[in-house]
Scaffold this motif. Structure first.
Motif, short mmCIF file in Angstrom:
data_model
loop_
_atom_site.label_atom_id
_atom_site.label_comp_id
_atom_site.label_asym_id
_atom_site.label_seq_id
_atom_site.Cartn_x
_atom_site.Cartn_y
_atom_site.Cartn_z
N THR A 185 0.83 -1.21 0.00
CA THR A 185 0.00 0.00 0.00
C THR A 185 0.87 1.25 0.00
OG1 THR A 185 -1.52 -1.28 1.40
CG2 THR A 185 -2.02 1.05 1.09
N SER A 186 1.95 1.20 0.75
CA SER A 186 2.84 2.36 0.83
C SER A 186 3.41 2.69 -0.55
CB SER A 186 3.98 2.06 1.80
OG SER A 186 4.89 3.13 1.85
N VAL A 189 0.62 4.03 -3.08
CA VAL A 189 0.30 5.46 -2.92
C VAL A 189 1.45 6.30 -3.48
CG1 VAL A 189 -0.18 7.31 -1.25
CG2 VAL A 189 -1.21 5.06 -0.93
N ASN A 190 2.65 5.83 -3.29
CA ASN A 190 3.84 6.54 -3.78
C ASN A 190 3.82 6.66 -5.31
OD1 ASN A 190 6.43 7.75 -3.63
ND2 ASN A 190 7.33 5.79 -4.24
N PHE A 203 -6.93 9.11 -1.17
CA PHE A 203 -6.51 8.77 0.20
C PHE A 203 -7.55 9.24 1.21
CE2 PHE A 203 -3.85 7.69 3.64
CZ PHE A 203 -4.06 8.66 4.59
N SER A 268 3.80 10.36 0.85
CA SER A 268 3.16 9.23 0.16
C SER A 268 3.48 7.90 0.84
CB SER A 268 3.59 9.19 -1.31
OG SER A 268 5.00 9.09 -1.41
N GLY A 272 0.50 5.78 2.79
CA GLY A 272 0.24 4.41 2.33
C GLY A 272 0.49 3.40 3.44
N GLY A 292 -8.92 0.93 -1.80
CA GLY A 292 -7.79 1.65 -2.40
C GLY A 292 -7.61 1.23 -3.84
N PHE A 295 -5.29 3.01 -6.25
CA PHE A 295 -3.86 2.78 -6.01
C PHE A 295 -3.45 1.44 -6.63
CE2 PHE A 295 -3.82 6.48 -3.65
CZ PHE A 295 -4.64 6.45 -2.53
#
Ligand code: 57M
Length: 359
Positions: A185-186, A189-190, A203, A268, A272, A292, A295
């Protein structure tokens, strides 16, 4: 903190009884985080400009991005600050899940800060190497997976949306599964954070959806009625989600097109990681694919693009990945790409909410 200071006084000042309600504290955590961002935003923008922390634009990006060079970045520092302050103010600080999500948010924020620092300030084009970034993310994610696994009340079963009776128990394997969700997830989002407001919009939608999931999962009667897993103590995470959404709204005020500031990897990666950890704690990990969904779509566009490129020795599926660049190169104006992606994010979040009843 206010819960500990003011609720005990409700016997003398009955109005303070309101501090026991998670709904009340969620609303005010959201408003607090929003106001911190809204009030400090101009100062942070000025500070980043003064420190010359301006975005470096890669040559190989869409032509329309070159005018963005020098836009102040690392606005994620303000997002993280407002989320942490608001969460400390409004949650029950004896709740272990609160400290777990704060640890991930701060920890992933530090990883992003180092990446941004190397890229923007030391002008090292690449920042942290992908390998080092992944190792740091994995360390924090595995510690987080271990902490939830060691909680005797925490179930290592994985629930699937729409299919109530499929819930495999991963046992200690849940630690790796949780780590995968948080790291994935991190990075998703990045990758998505490539247009003005494109990441922060979805988000806000995702953290609002998880605000509801955290509340119902922490409420034994509602959880049983909806036949979702009861997670004792996850109600306080609804307050954290409120702070995430409020902070996101405050940041969007400055990040909306044409952006006055970018969040940077510090933002980001932290956001995330935070939403991935919330998905783990509320036992709605698989549902994150839907909540999400934007994403996920952006990340899959990169995976397919890179895979196809390698397999066909240089041919591309999209004009450019992630998907938002493809539509830019098709001639869609940036605001049109952003708002249409927001619409898709809202539709996916609504679909995810419907799984509370459809089982
Ligand atoms: C994160 N960063 C933005 C900003 C933001 C494998 C590949 C998919 C990796 C990917 C990549 O580099 N991702 C990194 C995306 C960057 O935004 C900065 O990064 C922070 C988020 N991490 O806060 O500080 C640029 O995005 C734009 N931007 C805005 N408004 C915002 O509010 O306009 C960001 C926030 C900023 C600004 O221009 O500079 C980014 O795009 O790098 N790589 C890519 O996404 C590249 N795609 C690519 O290489 N495609 C190839 C591969 C997949 C084979 C292909 O399709 O053939 C594109 N990104 C860039 N240039 N910058 C295209 C090339």
């Amino acid at each position: 903190m206010l819960y500990h200071l003011l609720y005990p006084l409700h016997k003398t000042i009955s109005a303070f009884n309101v501090f026991r309600y998670i709904t009340f504290r969620t609303i005010y955590a959201s408003l607090t985080a929003f106001l911190i961002c809204f009030i400090l935003g101009p100062w942070v923008i000025k500070k980043m400009s003064h420190l010359q922390i301006g975005q470096y634009i890669r040559e190989d990006g869409p032509e329309t991005h070159h005018k963005k060079a020098g836009t102040p970045t690392m606005g994620g520092t303000l997002i993280i600050f407002s989320v942490i302050i608001s969460t400390l103010l409004w949650t029950n600080l004896t709740n272990r899940y609160v400290w777990i999500v704060l640890m991930v948010t701060a920890g992933y924020g530090c990883i992003g800060f180092i990446d941004d620092y190397l890229m923007q300030i030391k002008k090292q084009n690449k920042g942290l190497t992908g390998r080092n970034k992944f190792l740091l993310q994995s360390m924090i994610a595995i510690i987080t997976g271990g902490l939830v696994y060691l909680n005797p009340d925490f179930s290592t079963q994985v629930t699937f949306p729409f299919f109530k009776n499929i819930s495999p128990d991963l046992k200690w394997g849940y630690i790796l599964f949780a780590a995968f969700v948080i790291i994935g997830t991190s990075n998703a989002v990045n990758i998505t954070d490539g247009l003005d407001g494109l990441a922060i919009g979805p988000f806000i939608i995702a953290s609002s959806a998880y605000m509801v999931f955290a509340y119902v999962a922490g409420h034994i009667r509602i959880a049983n009625y909806l036949q979702i897993q009861y997670v004792a103590g996850s109600g306080e995470i609804a307050i954290f989600c409120g702070a995430l959404a409020g902070s996101g709204l405050g940041f969007l005020w400055f990040n909306t097109y044409p952006a006055q500031i970018f969040m940077g990897d510090v933002g980001s990666l932290a956001l995330g990681g935070a939403i991935g950890t919330v998905a783990v704690i509320t036992k709605q990990e698989i549902l994150l694919v839907l909540v999400g969904g934007l994403f996920v779509i952006e990340t899959l566009s990169v995976i397919f693009q890179v895979g196809f490129f390698k397999v066909t020795n240089g041919r591309r599926i999209f004009k450019m990945a992630p998907l938002h660049h493809h539509f830019e190169l098709k001639g869609w104006p940036e605001p049109k790409v952003i708002v249409r992606f927001w619409i898709i994010a809202i539709a996916l979040a609504l679909l995810s909410m419907s799984t509370l009843k459809l089982r």
